[in-house]
Each structure stands twice: as C-alpha cells, then as structure tokens.
Write a protein that holds these residues in place. Structure first.
Motif, PDB file in Angstrom:
ATOM      1  N   GLY A 182      48.807  -3.426  44.573  1.00  0.00           N
ATOM      2  CA  GLY A 182      49.865  -2.517  45.028  1.00  0.00           C
ATOM      3  C   GLY A 182      51.156  -2.706  44.266  1.00  0.00           C
ATOM      4  O   GLY A 182      51.222  -3.414  43.265  1.00  0.00           O
ATOM      5  N   GLN A 183      52.194  -2.067  44.784  1.00  0.00           N
ATOM      6  CA  GLN A 183      53.491  -2.133  44.125  1.00  0.00           C
ATOM      7  C   GLN A 183      54.060  -3.539  44.198  1.00  0.00           C
ATOM      8  O   GLN A 183      54.001  -4.188  45.238  1.00  0.00           O
ATOM      9  N   LEU A 184      54.606  -3.950  43.089  1.00  0.00           N
ATOM     10  CA  LEU A 184      55.259  -5.255  43.025  1.00  0.00           C
ATOM     11  C   LEU A 184      56.770  -5.065  43.097  1.00  0.00           C
ATOM     12  O   LEU A 184      57.302  -4.096  42.551  1.00  0.00           O
ATOM     13  N   PRO A 185      57.458  -5.973  43.736  1.00  0.00           N
ATOM     14  CA  PRO A 185      58.921  -5.825  43.923  1.00  0.00           C
ATOM     15  C   PRO A 185      59.720  -6.340  42.712  1.00  0.00           C
ATOM     16  O   PRO A 185      60.502  -7.260  42.803  1.00  0.00           O
ATOM     17  N   PHE A 186      59.493  -5.682  41.555  1.00  0.00           N
ATOM     18  CA  PHE A 186      60.210  -6.089  40.360  1.00  0.00           C
ATOM     19  C   PHE A 186      61.720  -5.933  40.558  1.00  0.00           C
ATOM     20  O   PHE A 186      62.175  -4.975  41.169  1.00  0.00           O
ATOM     21  N   LEU A 187      62.462  -6.851  40.005  1.00  0.00           N
ATOM     22  CA  LEU A 187      63.915  -6.712  39.948  1.00  0.00           C
ATOM     23  C   LEU A 187      64.229  -5.799  38.781  1.00  0.00           C
ATOM     24  O   LEU A 187      63.674  -5.940  37.709  1.00  0.00           O
ATOM     25  N   ARG A 188      65.099  -4.900  38.965  1.00  0.00           N
ATOM     26  CA  ARG A 188      65.404  -3.943  37.882  1.00  0.00           C
ATOM     27  C   ARG A 188      66.696  -4.295  37.224  1.00  0.00           C
ATOM     28  O   ARG A 188      67.570  -4.858  37.699  1.00  0.00           O
ATOM     29  N   GLN A 205      53.509  -9.010  54.533  1.00  0.00           N
ATOM     30  CA  GLN A 205      52.374  -8.933  53.607  1.00  0.00           C
ATOM     31  C   GLN A 205      51.178  -8.245  54.266  1.00  0.00           C
ATOM     32  O   GLN A 205      50.477  -7.466  53.623  1.00  0.00           O
ATOM     33  N   PHE A 206      50.936  -8.499  55.541  1.00  0.00           N
ATOM     34  CA  PHE A 206      49.888  -7.755  56.259  1.00  0.00           C
ATOM     35  C   PHE A 206      50.170  -6.261  56.175  1.00  0.00           C
ATOM     36  O   PHE A 206      49.274  -5.465  55.880  1.00  0.00           O
ATOM     37  N   VAL A 207      51.402  -5.878  56.414  1.00  0.00           N
ATOM     38  CA  VAL A 207      51.773  -4.459  56.400  1.00  0.00           C
ATOM     39  C   VAL A 207      51.569  -3.876  55.005  1.00  0.00           C
ATOM     40  O   VAL A 207      50.989  -2.799  54.852  1.00  0.00           O
ATOM     41  N   LYS A 208      52.014  -4.584  53.991  1.00  0.00           N
ATOM     42  CA  LYS A 208      51.838  -4.097  52.614  1.00  0.00           C
ATOM     43  C   LYS A 208      50.360  -3.862  52.315  1.00  0.00           C
ATOM     44  O   LYS A 208      49.978  -2.826  51.780  1.00  0.00           O
ATOM     45  N   MET A 209      49.529  -4.830  52.675  1.00  0.00           N
ATOM     46  CA  MET A 209      48.114  -4.719  52.345  1.00  0.00           C
ATOM     47  C   MET A 209      47.414  -3.642  53.195  1.00  0.00           C
ATOM     48  O   MET A 209      46.474  -3.002  52.718  1.00  0.00           O
TER      49      MET A 209
END
Length: 165
Positions: free
Chosen positions: A159-165, A7-11
């Motif tokens: 930011g981008q959310l990890p939606f399941l497709r 999460q640190f990396v994402k932000m």
C-alpha cells in the motif's frame, strides 16, 4: 499500541482494494467472482472469503480485548465481494471508533478472549497471536488472488507509504 491499531486499519483498506481488483479481474475475464471467493491455496486451507472474514475478526477482536471493550459480533455470512467489502468497512469503523486512551495499560491487561482455553498478558496476546494471525490471513488472501491470476503485486499489498516530501 495505537500505532499498531492504525496498521490494522491501513491493511484492511489494502484488503478492500485487493477485492476491487478481484472484482475487475472477474469482470474483464467474464468469470464469476464466486470462483475467486471460494478459491484456496491448498485443499486443507480455508477459501478467500474466510481469509477476509478472519482478518477482519482478528483485527476487531484484538482491538476489543486490548481496549477492554466487548467485541462486536458479525455473522460471517458474506458471500460476495460487496458483502466482504462492507464487512471490512464495518471493521474499520469499529476499530477507528476506539480512542488511544482506551488502550491505556494494554501491555499488562490480562485478556481471555471468549472460547479460548486460557488468558494472556495483553502484550503477549497481541504480539504472539493477534499480529501473526492477522498477517497470515492478509497474506493468504493476497496469495489466493495472485494465484488465481488477479493482476496484483507487492506494492498492492504494502500500500501507500508515508514518504516525507
């Protein structure tokens, strides 16, 4: 713990993208990006440059002490958007160099960051200082940019959310 490190990396990637938008904003408005970088929300608050530096510092320090590693030291002399983006990338590179096994026992590890008056259990340090401090500087950086007219919104921050497709 490793999930929180991600999460640190994402932000931090988000922070880099916000700085890209700040650079575009300055170019489109024919203004000096230094004005944005020296902006603050209140006279007694640190400017945008410091907010970015402190978000990076917090993420690096937290991952260092909780993994039992010596934190890398950077001078904190960044004065331009490219320099701040380079600091963010160096911070991401350091954080991602750590492995999940480096954090074994982090909750119970006793941590005493240099310059601090005392020691903490790792879990207390992480949840009661590192996480709130990191997000304080992230949100403040976002708020300064928004306040100065940079066209950003909530999803730019999340930011981008990890939606399941």
């Amino acid at each position: 713990m490793y999930v929180q490190v991600k999460q640190f990396v994402k932000m931090l990637h988000t922070l880099s993208r916000l700085l890209d938008k700040a650079q575009r904003h300055a170019g489109e408005n024919k203004s000096d990006s230094a004005v944005l970088l020296n902006s603050r929300l209140s006279p007694d608050m640190l400017p945008l440059t410091s907010q970015v530096q402190m978000a990076c510092d917090t993420a690096r320090l937290a991952t260092s002490v909780l993994s039992g590693k010596k934190p890398p030291v950077f001078e904190g002399m960044e004065k331009t958007i490219p320099e701040l983006k380079a600091l963010i990338q160096k911070s991401i590179d350091y954080i991602t160099s750590l492995k999940e096994c480096d954090f074994s026992g982090w909750e119970e590890r006793i941590v005493a960051p240099d310059g601090w008056a005392g020691a903490f259990k790792g879990e207390d340090y992480f949840y009661q200082h590192a996480v709130p401090n990191f997000y304080f500087h992230m949100v403040t950086a976002y708020a300064i940019l928004r306040h100065k007219g940079v066209h950003i919104g909530k999803m730019d921050y999340i930011g981008q959310l990890p939606f399941l497709r």
